[in-house]
Design a protein around this motif. Structure first.
Motif, PDB file in Angstrom:
ATOM      1  N   LYS A 213       0.762  -1.161   0.080  1.00 33.27           N
ATOM      2  CA  LYS A 213       0.173  -0.086  -0.053  1.00 33.27           C
ATOM      3  C   LYS A 213       0.724   1.378   0.203  1.00 33.27           C
ATOM      4  N   GLY A 214       1.877   1.215  -0.796  1.00 44.12           N
ATOM      5  CA  GLY A 214       2.651   2.298  -1.166  1.00 44.12           C
ATOM      6  C   GLY A 214       3.977   2.660  -0.082  1.00 44.12           C
ATOM      7  N   GLU A 215       3.781   1.712   1.048  1.00 46.21           N
ATOM      8  CA  GLU A 215       4.858   1.414   1.992  1.00 46.21           C
ATOM      9  C   GLU A 215       5.967   0.438   1.875  1.00 46.21           C
ATOM     10  N   VAL A 216       7.189   1.022   2.008  1.00 45.44           N
ATOM     11  CA  VAL A 216       8.301  -0.002   1.680  1.00 45.44           C
ATOM     12  C   VAL A 216       8.682  -0.501   3.167  1.00 45.44           C
ATOM     13  N   TRP A 217       8.821  -1.834   3.292  1.00 39.78           N
ATOM     14  CA  TRP A 217       9.232  -2.397   4.611  1.00 39.78           C
ATOM     15  C   TRP A 217      10.473  -3.388   4.536  1.00 39.78           C
ATOM     16  N   THR A 218      11.129  -3.311   5.414  1.00 42.51           N
ATOM     17  CA  THR A 218      12.285  -4.110   5.606  1.00 42.51           C
ATOM     18  C   THR A 218      12.470  -4.806   6.917  1.00 42.51           C
ATOM     19  N   PRO A 243       7.274   6.244   2.389  1.00 41.86           N
ATOM     20  CA  PRO A 243       7.271   5.803   3.643  1.00 41.86           C
ATOM     21  C   PRO A 243       8.153   4.572   3.662  1.00 41.86           C
ATOM     22  N   VAL A 244       9.256   4.398   4.487  1.00 48.24           N
ATOM     23  CA  VAL A 244       9.785   3.140   4.711  1.00 48.24           C
ATOM     24  C   VAL A 244      10.006   2.940   6.138  1.00 48.24           C
ATOM     25  N   PHE A 245       9.883   1.629   6.498  1.00 50.78           N
ATOM     26  CA  PHE A 245       9.959   0.847   7.670  1.00 50.78           C
ATOM     27  C   PHE A 245      10.976  -0.030   8.064  1.00 50.78           C
ATOM     28  N   GLU A 246      11.556  -0.070   9.089  1.00 45.10           N
ATOM     29  CA  GLU A 246      12.278  -1.202   9.424  1.00 45.10           C
ATOM     30  C   GLU A 246      11.597  -1.813  10.474  1.00 45.10           C
ATOM     31  N   LYS A 247      11.034  -2.992  10.468  1.00 43.33           N
ATOM     32  CA  LYS A 247      10.222  -3.506  11.344  1.00 43.33           C
ATOM     33  C   LYS A 247      10.255  -5.318  11.353  1.00 43.33           C
ATOM     34  N   ASN A 248       9.617  -5.658  12.260  1.00 41.37           N
ATOM     35  CA  ASN A 248       9.313  -7.106  12.064  1.00 41.37           C
ATOM     36  C   ASN A 248       7.873  -7.539  11.565  1.00 41.37           C
ATOM     37  N   PHE A 249       8.241  -8.612  10.632  1.00 40.63           N
ATOM     38  CA  PHE A 249       6.933  -8.812   9.801  1.00 40.63           C
ATOM     39  C   PHE A 249       7.099 -10.196   9.594  1.00 40.63           C
ATOM     40  N   TYR A 255       3.137 -12.696   1.732  1.00 40.90           N
ATOM     41  CA  TYR A 255       2.358 -13.216   0.579  1.00 40.90           C
ATOM     42  C   TYR A 255       1.469 -12.294   0.364  1.00 40.90           C
ATOM     43  N   GLY A 256       1.003 -11.474   1.184  1.00 41.80           N
ATOM     44  CA  GLY A 256      -0.001 -10.304   0.747  1.00 41.80           C
ATOM     45  C   GLY A 256       0.554  -9.170   0.181  1.00 41.80           C
ATOM     46  N   ALA A 257       1.828  -8.927  -0.092  1.00 43.13           N
ATOM     47  CA  ALA A 257       2.418  -7.691  -0.472  1.00 43.13           C
ATOM     48  C   ALA A 257       2.104  -7.524  -2.026  1.00 43.13           C
ATOM     49  N   ASP A 258       2.197  -6.216  -2.314  1.00 39.19           N
ATOM     50  CA  ASP A 258       2.018  -5.720  -3.783  1.00 39.19           C
ATOM     51  C   ASP A 258       3.332  -6.023  -4.711  1.00 39.19           C
ATOM     52  N   GLU A 259       4.534  -5.785  -3.747  1.00 32.60           N
ATOM     53  CA  GLU A 259       5.709  -5.802  -4.724  1.00 32.60           C
ATOM     54  C   GLU A 259       6.628  -6.363  -3.635  1.00 32.60           C
ATOM     55  N   ALA A 260       7.937  -7.075  -3.993  1.00 30.69           N
ATOM     56  CA  ALA A 260       9.096  -7.311  -3.370  1.00 30.69           C
ATOM     57  C   ALA A 260      10.236  -7.185  -4.202  1.00 30.69           C
ATOM     58  N   PHE A 261      11.306  -7.169  -3.456  1.00 29.55           N
ATOM     59  CA  PHE A 261      12.625  -6.914  -4.173  1.00 29.55           C
ATOM     60  C   PHE A 261      13.633  -7.269  -3.145  1.00 29.55           C
ATOM     61  N   GLY A 283       7.506  -9.484 -13.541  1.00 28.51           N
ATOM     62  CA  GLY A 283       8.492  -8.515 -13.805  1.00 28.51           C
ATOM     63  C   GLY A 283       8.556  -7.354 -12.675  1.00 28.51           C
ATOM     64  N   ARG A 284       9.135  -6.339 -12.786  1.00 31.69           N
ATOM     65  CA  ARG A 284       9.167  -5.313 -11.802  1.00 31.69           C
ATOM     66  C   ARG A 284       7.947  -4.405 -11.862  1.00 31.69           C
ATOM     67  N   GLY A 285       7.657  -4.192 -10.607  1.00 28.17           N
ATOM     68  CA  GLY A 285       6.344  -3.420 -10.369  1.00 28.17           C
ATOM     69  C   GLY A 285       6.879  -1.972 -10.448  1.00 28.17           C
ATOM     70  N   PRO A 286       5.684  -0.864 -10.300  1.00 27.88           N
ATOM     71  CA  PRO A 286       6.101   0.593 -10.547  1.00 27.88           C
ATOM     72  C   PRO A 286       7.053   0.921  -9.278  1.00 27.88           C
ATOM     73  N   MET A 287       6.826   0.503  -7.982  1.00 25.62           N
ATOM     74  CA  MET A 287       7.712   0.957  -6.951  1.00 25.62           C
ATOM     75  C   MET A 287       9.276   0.610  -7.179  1.00 25.62           C
ATOM     76  N   VAL A 288       9.409  -0.861  -7.446  1.00 19.26           N
ATOM     77  CA  VAL A 288      10.511  -1.140  -7.934  1.00 19.26           C
ATOM     78  C   VAL A 288      11.273  -0.428  -8.739  1.00 19.26           C
ATOM     79  N   ALA A 289      10.748  -0.169 -10.078  1.00 20.45           N
ATOM     80  CA  ALA A 289      10.915   0.650 -11.033  1.00 20.45           C
ATOM     81  C   ALA A 289      11.601   1.849 -10.422  1.00 20.45           C
ATOM     82  N   ARG A 290      10.680   2.538  -9.845  1.00 22.00           N
ATOM     83  CA  ARG A 290      10.982   3.941  -9.244  1.00 22.00           C
ATOM     84  C   ARG A 290      12.534   3.751  -8.394  1.00 22.00           C
ATOM     85  N   LEU A 291      12.387   2.804  -7.554  1.00 23.02           N
ATOM     86  CA  LEU A 291      13.636   2.821  -6.700  1.00 23.02           C
ATOM     87  C   LEU A 291      14.882   2.479  -7.370  1.00 23.02           C
TER      88      LEU A 291
END
Length: 304
Positions: A213-218, A243-249, A255-261, A283-291
């Protein structure tokens, strides 16, 4: 056919590159270290993977910080100042006439040196540290950057720091190798590894991110190496207002993510299209292409 983020097209120029062994430039076929070397014998050492970009080593200060901090943590004397080691890197680049080349990757390895006998106690070391620099014409495949890789979650966990601290970029990589073996035997390209509590930690050779949902998690980073490309992606997210977060997930979040990289020095930002049989993107989604673009811009600024 399974591939990994480190796949590359073979280049015949690599057959004749000069390897820097303790300050001497040696033909690749003749480059060697002693069978009593601490790295060969026990995996006792630290290393860095380096990317040459626009004639300079990208993020060199951060790589040297990690190398020297790792050496200090294991009470190993590299024997060279940062300036001297940088000069040795430059000698290797220029000795191979690589300064103006694209697609050059280098492996810098430092071990504790030669031991008098096969034994783990550092007090039997009888030489200075062994320092080897391997430069190669080696660029990631365009297909890796564009179409991505597949991951498989393995049973091999990232260990507690009291057992073997994952912050150390050590030569002892058996934990990651066993994870990689399980993933490739399952038909995937790399392994996704969990921490001791069951949360997502990292991959066997890269760092892992998801987009929701527009957020990047690691991951929280508690059980993984302090990744330089990882920290660079976090930096460009903050600069761009993402929005970027370092967190436990958990894997449910994955499995429910929109994209991963995944991220790494060799290939930069690489899309992940499938995890444990679940398709995320083609292939690459829009967030990955932007990053990918933001990361390239950061490299350009760093090497300007």
């Amino acid at each position: 056919m399974a591939k990994g983020t480190h796949d590359y097209a073979a280049d015949p120029r690599n057959d004749v590159v000069l390897i820097n062994v303790n300050g001497d430039l040696v033909p690749r076929a003749q480059a060697s270290v002693s069978v009593f070397d601490s790295g060969f014998m026990l995996g006792d050492g630290v290393w860095e993977g380096l990317r040459l970009h626009r004639g300079k080593v990208a993020f060199l200060d951060a790589h040297l910080d990690r190398l020297y901090e790792g050496a200090k943590a294991i009470a190993m004397d590299i024997g060279l100042t940062r300036e001297q080691l940088t000069a040795r890197l430059d000698d290797t680049i220029d000795g191979n006439s690589m300064r103006d080349e694209t697609g050059v990757h280098m492996r810098l390895m430092v071990t504790r040196g030669i031991r008098s006998t096969p034994y783990q106690d550092p007090r039997v070391v009888i030489s200075d540290a062994t320092i080897v620099i391997i430069p190669e014409y080696k660029a990631p495949l365009p297909s890796t950057i564009e179409t991505g890789i597949r991951l498989f979650t393995v049973h091999v966990r990232r260990g507690d720091p009291a057992v073997q601290d994952q912050k150390l970029n050590s030569h002892s990589k058996l934990n990651c190798i066993t994870a990689c073996i399980q993933a490739t035997q399952a038909g995937a390209d790399e392994a996704l590894m969990l921490d001791p509590h069951g949360f997502v930690a990292t991959c066997n050779s890269t760092h892992f991110f998801i987009v929701r949902k527009g957020e990047v998690w690691t991951s929280s980073g508690d059980y993984c190496l302090g990744g330089i490309t990882r920290s660079s992606v976090i930096k460009v997210c903050k600069e761009a207002g993402i929005p970027v977060f370092e967190k436990n997930f958990s894997l449910t979040d994955v499995y429910g993510a929109d994209e991963a990289f995944v991220t790494g020095t060799f290939a930069g930002v690489v899309p992940v299209t499938n995890i444990d049989g679940r398709d995320l993107t083609e292939g690459r989604g829009p967030m990955v292409a932007r990053l990918q673009g933001l990361y390239r811009d950061l490299m350009d600024r760093n090497c300007a």
